[in-house]
Motif scaffolding. Structure first.
Motif, PDB file in Angstrom:
ATOM      1  N   LYS A 110     -34.775 -18.862 -10.333  1.00  0.00           N
ATOM      2  CA  LYS A 110     -34.081 -19.250  -9.040  1.00  0.00           C
ATOM      3  C   LYS A 110     -32.562 -19.045  -9.340  1.00  0.00           C
ATOM      4  O   LYS A 110     -31.835 -18.763  -8.610  1.00  0.00           O
ATOM      5  N   GLU A 111     -31.983 -19.678 -10.299  1.00  0.00           N
ATOM      6  CA  GLU A 111     -30.767 -19.720 -10.729  1.00  0.00           C
ATOM      7  C   GLU A 111     -30.374 -18.406 -10.990  1.00  0.00           C
ATOM      8  O   GLU A 111     -29.182 -18.105 -10.650  1.00  0.00           O
ATOM      9  N   LEU A 112     -31.053 -17.646 -11.659  1.00  0.00           N
ATOM     10  CA  LEU A 112     -30.815 -16.308 -12.121  1.00  0.00           C
ATOM     11  C   LEU A 112     -30.427 -15.393 -10.753  1.00  0.00           C
ATOM     12  O   LEU A 112     -29.369 -14.565 -10.834  1.00  0.00           O
ATOM     13  N   PHE A 113     -31.273 -15.566  -9.921  1.00  0.00           N
ATOM     14  CA  PHE A 113     -30.921 -14.761  -8.590  1.00  0.00           C
ATOM     15  C   PHE A 113     -29.967 -15.161  -7.924  1.00  0.00           C
ATOM     16  O   PHE A 113     -29.606 -14.500  -7.100  1.00  0.00           O
ATOM     17  N   ASP A 114     -29.469 -16.596  -7.764  1.00  0.00           N
ATOM     18  CA  ASP A 114     -28.255 -16.959  -7.396  1.00  0.00           C
ATOM     19  C   ASP A 114     -27.370 -16.158  -8.055  1.00  0.00           C
ATOM     20  O   ASP A 114     -26.355 -15.615  -7.147  1.00  0.00           O
ATOM     21  N   VAL A 115     -27.030 -16.243  -9.161  1.00  0.00           N
ATOM     22  CA  VAL A 115     -26.021 -15.528 -10.011  1.00  0.00           C
ATOM     23  C   VAL A 115     -26.138 -13.811  -9.710  1.00  0.00           C
ATOM     24  O   VAL A 115     -25.220 -13.236  -9.348  1.00  0.00           O
ATOM     25  N   LEU A 116     -27.465 -13.262  -9.757  1.00  0.00           N
ATOM     26  CA  LEU A 116     -27.274 -11.773  -9.206  1.00  0.00           C
ATOM     27  C   LEU A 116     -27.215 -11.669  -7.797  1.00  0.00           C
ATOM     28  O   LEU A 116     -26.342 -10.594  -7.626  1.00  0.00           O
ATOM     29  N   GLU A 117     -27.346 -12.415  -6.962  1.00  0.00           N
ATOM     30  CA  GLU A 117     -26.873 -12.224  -5.479  1.00  0.00           C
ATOM     31  C   GLU A 117     -25.229 -12.398  -5.407  1.00  0.00           C
ATOM     32  O   GLU A 117     -24.655 -11.389  -4.659  1.00  0.00           O
ATOM     33  N   LYS A 118     -24.507 -13.536  -6.085  1.00  0.00           N
ATOM     34  CA  LYS A 118     -23.282 -13.575  -6.096  1.00  0.00           C
ATOM     35  C   LYS A 118     -22.448 -12.555  -6.614  1.00  0.00           C
ATOM     36  O   LYS A 118     -21.478 -11.929  -6.164  1.00  0.00           O
ATOM     37  N   ARG A 119     -23.129 -11.636  -7.461  1.00  0.00           N
ATOM     38  CA  ARG A 119     -22.492 -10.616  -8.650  1.00  0.00           C
ATOM     39  C   ARG A 119     -23.164  -9.243  -8.140  1.00  0.00           C
ATOM     40  O   ARG A 119     -23.191  -8.382  -8.870  1.00  0.00           O
ATOM     41  N   ALA A 120     -23.785  -9.083  -7.069  1.00  0.00           N
ATOM     42  CA  ALA A 120     -24.565  -7.848  -6.456  1.00  0.00           C
ATOM     43  C   ALA A 120     -23.745  -6.567  -6.803  1.00  0.00           C
ATOM     44  O   ALA A 120     -24.094  -5.833  -7.265  1.00  0.00           O
ATOM     45  N   SER A 121     -22.502  -6.740  -6.415  1.00  0.00           N
ATOM     46  CA  SER A 121     -21.466  -5.566  -6.717  1.00  0.00           C
ATOM     47  C   SER A 121     -21.296  -5.011  -8.164  1.00  0.00           C
ATOM     48  O   SER A 121     -21.608  -3.812  -8.439  1.00  0.00           O
ATOM     49  N   ASP A 122     -21.232  -5.944  -9.091  1.00  0.00           N
ATOM     50  CA  ASP A 122     -21.328  -5.729 -10.471  1.00  0.00           C
ATOM     51  C   ASP A 122     -22.586  -5.176 -10.763  1.00  0.00           C
ATOM     52  O   ASP A 122     -22.558  -4.392 -11.690  1.00  0.00           O
ATOM     53  N   VAL A 123     -23.848  -5.779 -10.301  1.00  0.00           N
ATOM     54  CA  VAL A 123     -25.176  -5.302 -10.795  1.00  0.00           C
ATOM     55  C   VAL A 123     -25.203  -3.940 -10.233  1.00  0.00           C
ATOM     56  O   VAL A 123     -25.571  -3.017 -10.907  1.00  0.00           O
ATOM     57  N   GLU A 124     -24.784  -3.554  -9.236  1.00  0.00           N
ATOM     58  CA  GLU A 124     -24.798  -2.425  -8.478  1.00  0.00           C
ATOM     59  C   GLU A 124     -23.954  -1.349  -9.317  1.00  0.00           C
ATOM     60  O   GLU A 124     -24.379   0.025  -9.850  1.00  0.00           O
ATOM     61  N   GLU A 125     -22.824  -1.438  -9.777  1.00  0.00           N
ATOM     62  CA  GLU A 125     -21.890  -0.796 -10.440  1.00  0.00           C
ATOM     63  C   GLU A 125     -22.804  -0.573 -11.987  1.00  0.00           C
ATOM     64  O   GLU A 125     -22.689   0.905 -12.426  1.00  0.00           O
ATOM     65  N   MET A 126     -23.149  -1.521 -12.532  1.00  0.00           N
ATOM     66  CA  MET A 126     -23.872  -1.357 -13.861  1.00  0.00           C
ATOM     67  C   MET A 126     -25.087  -0.308 -13.587  1.00  0.00           C
ATOM     68  O   MET A 126     -25.286   0.602 -14.589  1.00  0.00           O
ATOM     69  N   LEU A 127     -25.839  -0.408 -12.784  1.00  0.00           N
ATOM     70  CA  LEU A 127     -26.852   0.288 -12.379  1.00  0.00           C
ATOM     71  C   LEU A 127     -26.759   2.064 -12.051  1.00  0.00           C
ATOM     72  O   LEU A 127     -27.308   2.755 -12.481  1.00  0.00           O
ATOM     73  N   ARG A 128     -25.553   2.091 -11.345  1.00  0.00           N
ATOM     74  CA  ARG A 128     -25.184   3.427 -11.013  1.00  0.00           C
ATOM     75  C   ARG A 128     -24.815   4.207 -12.147  1.00  0.00           C
ATOM     76  O   ARG A 128     -24.668   5.586 -12.253  1.00  0.00           O
ATOM     77  N   SER A 129     -24.426   3.524 -13.257  1.00  0.00           N
ATOM     78  CA  SER A 129     -24.155   4.106 -14.549  1.00  0.00           C
ATOM     79  C   SER A 129     -25.236   4.742 -15.388  1.00  0.00           C
ATOM     80  O   SER A 129     -25.037   5.523 -16.283  1.00  0.00           O
ATOM     81  N   ILE A 130     -26.396   4.411 -14.901  1.00  0.00           N
ATOM     82  CA  ILE A 130     -27.590   4.989 -15.503  1.00  0.00           C
ATOM     83  C   ILE A 130     -28.016   6.359 -14.995  1.00  0.00           C
ATOM     84  O   ILE A 130     -28.170   6.658 -13.972  1.00  0.00           O
ATOM     85  N   LYS A 131     -28.122   7.326 -16.119  1.00  0.00           N
ATOM     86  CA  LYS A 131     -28.458   8.707 -15.547  1.00  0.00           C
ATOM     87  C   LYS A 131     -29.803   8.726 -15.156  1.00  0.00           C
ATOM     88  O   LYS A 131     -30.673   8.451 -15.772  1.00  0.00           O
TER      89      LYS A 131
END
Length: 96
Positions: A14-35
């Motif tokens: 649950k705490e992990l998903f709290d962090v992921l939600e707060k940092r959603a734009s960082d997560v999206e940026e990281m994923l967009r780099s995947i070929k």
């Protein structure tokens, strides 16, 4: 196309998903780099959550798993969340 589902539950999830939600734009940026990334979904469940990644090929799916692992270790390692349950396979139907 290939897909991977990573399910996080139990201690720290649950705490992990709290962090992921707060940092959603960082997560999206990281994923967009995947070929070969086709789509990504992150969803919260009762005791944690899961992600669904679809890529053009197996290499993209494997890269997504590695990048997710590294991102969590660097940015949410203090949550105490364990390794996810991983399910992967070939896409039969993909609707967008």
């Amino acid at each position: 196309m290939q897909t991977v589902i990573r399910t996080y539950s139990g201690k720290g999830a649950k705490e992990l998903f709290d962090v992921l939600e707060k940092r959603a734009s960082d997560v999206e940026e990281m994923l967009r780099s995947i070929k070969g990334l086709v789509s990504y979904t992150l969803a919260r469940s009762g005791d944690g959550g899961f992600s669904v990644t679809v890529c053009e090929d197996k290499a993209g799916v494997e890269e997504s798993v590695q990048k997710a692992k590294e991102w969590i270790a660097k940015n949410a390692g203090n949550t105490g969340a364990g390794a996810p349950q991983i399910s992967a396979g070939s896409v039969l139907v993909h609707v967008k």
